[in-house]
Design a protein around this motif. Structure first.
Motif, PDB file in Angstrom:
ATOM      1  N   GLU A   1     -46.736  22.920 -49.380  1.00 30.89           N
ATOM      2  CA  GLU A   1     -46.234  22.969 -48.002  1.00 30.89           C
ATOM      3  C   GLU A   1     -45.667  24.345 -47.718  1.00 30.89           C
TER       4      GLU A   1
ATOM      5  N   ILE B   1     -42.183  25.346 -49.349  1.00 33.61           N
ATOM      6  CA  ILE B   1     -41.253  24.231 -49.461  1.00 33.61           C
ATOM      7  C   ILE B   1     -41.572  23.462 -50.741  1.00 33.61           C
ATOM      8  N   THR B   2     -40.597  23.348 -51.601  1.00 31.85           N
ATOM      9  CA  THR B   2     -40.788  22.583 -52.836  1.00 31.85           C
ATOM     10  C   THR B   2     -40.039  21.280 -52.720  1.00 31.85           C
ATOM     11  N   HIS B   3     -40.676  20.229 -53.181  1.00 31.53           N
ATOM     12  CA  HIS B   3     -40.068  18.883 -53.078  1.00 31.53           C
ATOM     13  C   HIS B   3     -39.565  18.430 -54.408  1.00 31.53           C
TER      14      HIS B   3
END
Length: 62
Positions: free
Chosen positions: A18, A60-62
């Motif tokens: 993302e 964006i890292t989840h």
């Protein structure tokens, strides 16, 4: 975002990374030869493309 990471994301066809521009999820379509800008479009919404600064993109890292 750094240029090297943006190129990695673009070169991975099935990438599910993302990336956001101004808080909105986008796909990176192309890194420009100047190494400072990229063409992006919104995820899931049409095909309108915009040129943005690579430094303005955020992974964006989840």
């Amino acid at each position: 975002m750094e240029l090297v990471r943006a190129k990695q994301i673009v070169s991975t066809p099935s990438s599910d990374v993302e990336v956001q521009f101004n808080g909105v999820s986008v796909w990176i379509d192309e890194i420009h030869d100047n190494g400072k800008t990229a063409t992006v479009h919104l995820r899931g919404l049409g095909e309108e493309r915009t040129e943005v600064g690579i430094e303005d993109l955020e992974e964006i890292t989840h």
